[in-house]
Design an enzyme around this catalytic site. Structure first.
Site, PDB file in Angstrom:
ATOM      1  N   ALA A  63       0.872  -1.169   0.000  1.00  0.00           N
ATOM      2  CA  ALA A  63       0.000   0.000   0.000  1.00  0.00           C
ATOM      3  C   ALA A  63       0.913   1.225   0.000  1.00  0.00           C
ATOM      4  O   ALA A  63       2.106   1.114   0.292  1.00  0.00           O
ATOM      5  CB  ALA A  63      -0.878  -0.023   1.242  1.00  0.00           C
ATOM      6  N   GLY A 104       0.581  -4.985   0.691  1.00  0.00           N
ATOM      7  CA  GLY A 104      -0.591  -4.915  -0.174  1.00  0.00           C
ATOM      8  C   GLY A 104      -0.339  -5.490  -1.558  1.00  0.00           C
ATOM      9  O   GLY A 104      -1.274  -5.915  -2.239  1.00  0.00           O
ATOM     10  N   GLU A 107      -0.907  -9.083  -1.154  1.00  0.00           N
ATOM     11  CA  GLU A 107      -2.353  -9.255  -0.935  1.00  0.00           C
ATOM     12  C   GLU A 107      -3.105  -9.158  -2.260  1.00  0.00           C
ATOM     13  O   GLU A 107      -4.031  -9.923  -2.523  1.00  0.00           O
ATOM     14  CB  GLU A 107      -2.845  -8.215   0.076  1.00  0.00           C
ATOM     15  CG  GLU A 107      -2.312  -8.513   1.484  1.00  0.00           C
ATOM     16  CD  GLU A 107      -2.648  -7.429   2.486  1.00  0.00           C
ATOM     17  OE1 GLU A 107      -2.307  -6.260   2.209  1.00  0.00           O
ATOM     18  OE2 GLU A 107      -3.242  -7.737   3.533  1.00  0.00           O
ATOM     19  N   GLU A 127       4.323  -5.712   6.996  1.00  0.00           N
ATOM     20  CA  GLU A 127       3.589  -4.655   7.706  1.00  0.00           C
ATOM     21  C   GLU A 127       3.993  -4.548   9.168  1.00  0.00           C
ATOM     22  O   GLU A 127       4.023  -3.458   9.739  1.00  0.00           O
ATOM     23  CB  GLU A 127       2.076  -4.902   7.606  1.00  0.00           C
ATOM     24  CG  GLU A 127       1.471  -4.588   6.242  1.00  0.00           C
ATOM     25  CD  GLU A 127       1.527  -5.749   5.258  1.00  0.00           C
ATOM     26  OE1 GLU A 127       2.324  -6.691   5.471  1.00  0.00           O
ATOM     27  OE2 GLU A 127       0.782  -5.699   4.261  1.00  0.00           O
TER      28      GLU A 127
HETATM   29  N1  3HC Z   1       4.687   3.394   0.034  1.00  0.00           N
HETATM   30  C1  3HC Z   1       5.183   4.594  -0.299  1.00  0.00           C
HETATM   31  N2  3HC Z   1       6.489   4.796  -0.613  1.00  0.00           N
HETATM   32  C2  3HC Z   1       7.278   3.719  -0.602  1.00  0.00           C
HETATM   33  C3  3HC Z   1       6.836   2.435  -0.267  1.00  0.00           C
HETATM   34  C4  3HC Z   1       5.455   2.286   0.059  1.00  0.00           C
HETATM   35  N3  3HC Z   1       4.934   1.102   0.353  1.00  0.00           N
HETATM   36  N4  3HC Z   1       7.864   1.581  -0.327  1.00  0.00           N
HETATM   37  C5  3HC Z   1       8.942   2.300  -0.699  1.00  0.00           C
HETATM   38  N5  3HC Z   1       8.589   3.596  -0.861  1.00  0.00           N
HETATM   39  C6  3HC Z   1       9.452   4.689  -1.308  1.00  0.00           C
HETATM   40  C7  3HC Z   1      10.593   4.943  -0.352  1.00  0.00           C
HETATM   41  O1  3HC Z   1      10.208   5.801   0.696  1.00  0.00           O
HETATM   42  C8  3HC Z   1      11.624   5.552  -1.253  1.00  0.00           C
HETATM   43  O2  3HC Z   1      11.260   6.892  -1.452  1.00  0.00           O
HETATM   44  P1  3HC Z   1      12.387   8.005  -1.716  1.00  0.00           P
HETATM   45  O3  3HC Z   1      13.104   7.570  -2.955  1.00  0.00           O
HETATM   46  O4  3HC Z   1      11.615   9.247  -1.853  1.00  0.00           O
HETATM   47  O5  3HC Z   1      13.265   7.964  -0.499  1.00  0.00           O
HETATM   48  C9  3HC Z   1      11.406   4.818  -2.580  1.00  0.00           C
HETATM   49  O6  3HC Z   1      10.091   4.268  -2.498  1.00  0.00           O
HETATM   50  C10 3HC Z   1      12.384   3.691  -2.819  1.00  0.00           C
HETATM   51  O7  3HC Z   1      12.406   2.853  -1.666  1.00  0.00           O
HETATM   52  P2  3HC Z   1      13.758   2.168  -1.154  1.00  0.00           P
HETATM   53  O8  3HC Z   1      14.840   3.180  -1.071  1.00  0.00           O
HETATM   54  O9  3HC Z   1      13.397   1.412   0.066  1.00  0.00           O
HETATM   55  O10 3HC Z   1      14.060   1.215  -2.375  1.00  0.00           O
HETATM   56  P3  3HC Z   1      14.719  -0.220  -2.383  1.00  0.00           P
HETATM   57  O11 3HC Z   1      14.817  -0.607  -3.798  1.00  0.00           O
HETATM   58  O12 3HC Z   1      15.923  -0.256  -1.510  1.00  0.00           O
HETATM   59  O13 3HC Z   1      13.649  -1.182  -1.679  1.00  0.00           O
HETATM   60  C11 3HC Z   1      11.474  -2.096  -1.244  1.00  0.00           C
HETATM   61  C12 3HC Z   1      12.401  -1.425  -2.269  1.00  0.00           C
HETATM   62  C13 3HC Z   1      12.032  -3.471  -0.880  1.00  0.00           C
HETATM   63  C14 3HC Z   1      10.121  -2.229  -1.882  1.00  0.00           C
HETATM   64  C15 3HC Z   1      11.415  -1.222   0.023  1.00  0.00           C
HETATM   65  O14 3HC Z   1      11.116   0.106  -0.352  1.00  0.00           O
HETATM   66  C16 3HC Z   1      10.370  -1.638   1.012  1.00  0.00           C
HETATM   67  O15 3HC Z   1      10.583  -2.560   1.770  1.00  0.00           O
HETATM   68  N6  3HC Z   1       9.233  -0.952   1.023  1.00  0.00           N
HETATM   69  C17 3HC Z   1       8.199  -1.138   2.006  1.00  0.00           C
HETATM   70  C18 3HC Z   1       7.408  -2.380   1.738  1.00  0.00           C
HETATM   71  C19 3HC Z   1       6.289  -2.461   2.734  1.00  0.00           C
HETATM   72  O16 3HC Z   1       6.445  -2.265   3.910  1.00  0.00           O
HETATM   73  N7  3HC Z   1       5.103  -2.775   2.230  1.00  0.00           N
HETATM   74  C20 3HC Z   1       3.949  -2.841   3.062  1.00  0.00           C
HETATM   75  C21 3HC Z   1       3.313  -1.508   3.123  1.00  0.00           C
HETATM   76  S1  3HC Z   1       1.951  -1.466   4.241  1.00  0.00           S
HETATM   77  C22 3HC Z   1       0.722  -2.263   3.421  1.00  0.00           C
HETATM   78  O17 3HC Z   1       0.914  -2.741   2.341  1.00  0.00           O
HETATM   79  C23 3HC Z   1      -0.580  -2.317   4.113  1.00  0.00           C
HETATM   80  C24 3HC Z   1      -1.506  -3.309   3.476  1.00  0.00           C
HETATM   81  O18 3HC Z   1      -1.452  -4.499   4.172  1.00  0.00           O
HETATM   82  C25 3HC Z   1      -2.900  -2.794   3.486  1.00  0.00           C
END
Ligand code: 3HC
Ligand code: NAI
Length: 698
Positions: A63, A104, A107, A127
């Site tokens: 998400a 997400g 999911e 998450e």
């Molecule tokens: N939402 C918004 N921005 C995000 C994001 C997300 N889910 N994931 C990454 N970004 C952004 C980062 O903040 C970063 O922004 P910036 O360039 O402005 O600093 C950019 O994307 C690149 O991210 P990384 O530097 O982390 O890039 P990497 O290539 O090193 O890693 C990744 C990529 C493995 C996808 C890593 O970004 C990551 O682990 N992201 C989070 C994944 C996550 O936690 N997903 C779950 C979200 S909560 C959810 O999904 C709720 C659902 O259950 C309803």
């Protein structure tokens, strides 16, 4: 701006390509476009099946975290609505996954009837690391695909699963080495012509049966995985939600999951953890270091000194795939250092986290030497010798003579002046601090110390190589102790007086563990070795009544079986009446009337000075931004992630309250650690935030 969703056709198969750089997060505009695209292909009778793929470097990675706590997060179409649409789609749907299908994103993929993946893809529900649980059916669908035990472990840890394991576990239906989308189209065509309607994940219950029949065994696993949850709410909710998948009908479990998600996303812990997520990424953005400052190539690293730190630092590089030449003063010291590394890998083999073969491969990446000439082909050389300027001088002068032009020279010093060290060379622009934390092969924090002459591309290289080896780099300026150790000094400044005035080590340590730290200052001292501080004090002509007395009795901490505590089993601290008697005696000698100290006072006299020092560091430009300080503390010192780091926590606590109490203690003790920094005072008076302060690292 690119189209968020494009529809292409391969015969009767529609490929929906999602494109929302950089990580294809499920932002509102992408969700809206996907809903429209799904409706288009639903109505198109010429389409028999649908592939959902992504442009760019990855499948949907979650998400959009930036939308949380805003109206966009809940605006229709929500991710949950899209998943329901996919799940009920009359035509087969196939997710074609490359990169990371996280949160997400996974999911969404589980809403499809089938999942196929690139062999390098990773899958996860991380998450929990953001203080949340999967909020779009992940806790209810993943157990149906891979079984509740594996789902519980994956959801509570947040750790990813590789494509091979995902295939074996039933999370994906096929894995391909290349040509993912073409394969996905062929897969979809086969599904469309199979002659039977696709089965939605929600209707697959066969893997739940065994755990449903033995809930007690499942609960035992829950208790086990929650042992590490450290006072955080999210892991408990994750486990509860997976349990609900067993005990409740699908739709009810989904409703319960949603309730937990809403509760967590509104809560303080998740806000703190999300702050840390963005803080860690922000820390890579350094004023004066731009896109043109391309990282230099680091193909081989040299490490000088194979002691506690040199060994761990070398392991970090090798673990990250970079071969290391490690230099010691004598063959004997080299053999000892390499022996420790070998034993450490052996422990991983014993635990099952490394194979013998992988261990042998890693050991083959070390080259030991006692001859500086062997470092001539290194692109980066990290010095980790004794903490004495004279020794550092000799090492850096020698390195300057042998290192190739353009090689980067780094010091792992904890306290010494990096600018002075740079002057021992003819190339101060290539010199910086790379301050690792002990144990260096485990701890994630890497303070990158920018000297006054360090070149921007040298900083860019240190950040890039730090990330490559799995560290969390934070750029800091030159001062005594940099960010972390300098604030630690302030936090521990009252360690002696708290005891003399009436506290016990166990009482103070409990205040810390209740706060969420993994251990308190006295346990930490015992673990690190009390003799280190004792030696430093002696060299500086300083004393510490209790600390010195303990060391004079040979009580150096865990390594001697006793320090502030006794360690009958070598690890578990047990309060020692002799230490208590010593404290009482030292207080009496000083005419101090011991009294009861409250937990509030202990927090005010340890953590408030730490915040105050952080404010000074920010004001001086030693840290670029307050969130960098939080990143340092969460990754290097065990500051509880659910509180977001000291500066984030301080704002929750109230800057005005902190200043008022610092003034109080400054008035009582006259100690400089309590003297509020002008910045802190100003922000407290104006209602401002640390987040508004940004400076270039000095
Ligand atoms: N939402 C918004 N921005 C995000 C994001 C997300 N889910 N994931 C990454 N970004 C952004 C980062 O903040 C970063 O922004 P910036 O360039 O402005 O600093 C950019 O994307 C690149 O991210 P990384 O530097 O982390 O890039 P990497 O290539 O090193 O890693 C990744 C990529 C493995 C996808 C890593 O970004 C990551 O682990 N992201 C989070 C994944 C996550 O936690 N997903 C779950 C979200 S909560 C959810 O999904 C709720 C659902 O259950 C309803
Ligand atoms: P250590 O005493 O365990 O190891 C130092 C090693 O350097 C020894 O093996 C010694 O033989 C070797 N050495 C000394 N002079 C040398 C020379 N001229 N050439 C080659 N090798 C030489 O010390 P430790 O703890 O590893 O510390 C090293 C550096 O790392 C110090 O600057 C220290 O402040 C810093 N540091 C230490 C941390 C810790 O927790 N121990 C944490 C972060 C930094």
């Amino acid at each position: 701006m690119t189209e968020p969703v494009t529809i292409t056709r391969d015969g009767d198969i529609a490929v929906l390509t999602l494109d929302n750089p950089p990580v294809n997060a499920m932002s509102f505009h992408l969700r809206a476009a996907l809903a429209t695209a799904l409706e288009t292909v639903r109505q198109d009778e010429g389409i028999a099946a649908v592939v959902i793929a992504c442009a760019g470097r990855t499948f949907v990675s979650g998400a959009d975290i930036t939308e949380f706590n805003t109206p966009k997060a809940v605006a229709s179409p929500t991710l949950r609505e899209l998943i329901v649409t996919l799940e009920n789609f009359a035509k087969p749907t196939v997710a074609a996954i490359h990169g990371t299908a996280f949160g997400g994103g996974l999911e969404l993929a589980m809403g499809c009837h089938f999942r196929v993946a690139d062999s390098r893809a990773q899958f996860g529900l991380p998450e929990v690391k953001l203080g949340l649980l999967p909020g779009a059916g992940g806790t209810v669908r993943l157990p149906r695909l891979i079984g509740p035990q594996k789902a519980l472990a994956a959801i509570v840890s947040g750790n990813p699963i590789g494509a091979k394991a995902a295939l074996a576990d039933g999370l994906v239906d096929a894995v391909y080495e290349d040509g993912l989308v073409e394969h996905a189209v062929a897969f979809a065509r086969k599904a469309a012509t199979a002659g039977k309607p696709p089965v939605a994940v929600r209707d697959r219950e066969e893997k739940l049966a065994a755990a449903r029949a033995d809930l007690a065994a499942f609960d035992a696993q829950v208790a086990d995985v929650l042992k590490k949850s450290k006072g955080l709410d999210a892991p408990k909710r994750c486990a509860e939600a997976v349990r609900n998948a067993l005990t409740m009908p699908f739709d009810e479990a989904l409703v319960a999951e949603r309730r937990f998600f809403v509760e967590l996303v509104e809560g303080d812990q998740s806000k703190a953890q999300r702050h840390l997520f963005f803080a860690e990424r922000e820390a890579n953005k350094v004023p004066g270091v731009g896109k043109d400052d391309r990282p230099r190539r680091i193909a081989r690293v040299g490490v000088v000194g194979a002691g506690t730190m040199g060994g761990g630092i070398s392991m970090s590089f090798v673990n990250g795939g970079i071969p290391v030449t490690i230099l010691e003063m004598s063959e004997e010291a080299l053999k000892r250092g390499l022996g420790v590394i070998d034993r450490n890998y052996g422990i991983s083999v014993g635990r099952g986290s490394l194979t013998e073969e992988a261990k042998a491969k890693r050991m083959a990446m070390f080259k030991g030497t006692t001859d500086y000439a062997d470092l001539a082909d290194c692109d980066l050389i990290v010095e980790a010798v004794f903490e004495e300027m004279g020794v550092k001088k000799q090492v850096f002068e020698t390195l300057d003579g042998i290192a190739r032009p353009g090689a980067i020279l780094a010091t792992n010093t904890s306290y010494l002046d990096v600018n002075e060290i740079a002057k021992f060379t003819s190339r101060p622009a290539d010199v910086l601090g790379m301050h690792f934390f002990s144990p260096a092969n485990v701890m994630k924090l890497l303070e990158i110390v920018r000297g006054s002459k360090t070149a921007p591309d040298v900083i860019a290289t240190a950040i890039a190589v730090g990330r490559q080896i799995g560290k969390v780099p934070v750029v800091v300026g030159v001062c005594h102790g940099f960010v972390g150790n300098r604030m630690l000094g302030a936090r521990n400044a009252e360690s002696e007086d708290l005891l003399l005035e009436g506290a016990t080590p166990a009482q103070v340590d409990k205040v810390f563990t209740d706060f969420g730290w993994p251990m308190g200052p006295y346990q930490m001292g015992d673990l690190a070795g009390l003799d280190i501080g004792w030696r430093t004090r002696k060299s500086l002509g300083r004393t510490a009544a209790i600390g010195d007395a303990l060391c004079e009795q040979g009580r150096f901490g865990q390594k001697t079986g006793k320090g502030y505590y006794l360690y009958p089993d070598g690890r578990t601290p047990v309060p020692d009446p002799e230490v208590q008697a010593l404290i009482v005696e030292k207080a009496r000698e000083r005419g101090i009337d011991r009294r009861d100290l409250s937990a509030t006072e202990i927090v005010e006299r340890t953590m408030y000075p730490m915040v105050n020092e952080g404010a000074k560091i920010l004001e001086e430009g030693i840290a670029i931004r307050s969130s960098d300080i939080d990143t340092v503390w969460a990754n290097g010192y065990g500051f509880p992630v659910g509180k977001g780091g000291p500066m984030f926590w301080a704002e929750r606590e109230g800057l005005a309250k902190i200043v008022e109490r610092l003034d109080h203690w400054y008035g009582r003790t006259g100690k400089e650690v309590y003297n509020p920094s002008p910045l802190l005072r100003r922000l407290a008076a104006s209602g401002g935030s640390f987040a508004d302060v940004r400076k270039a690292a000095a």
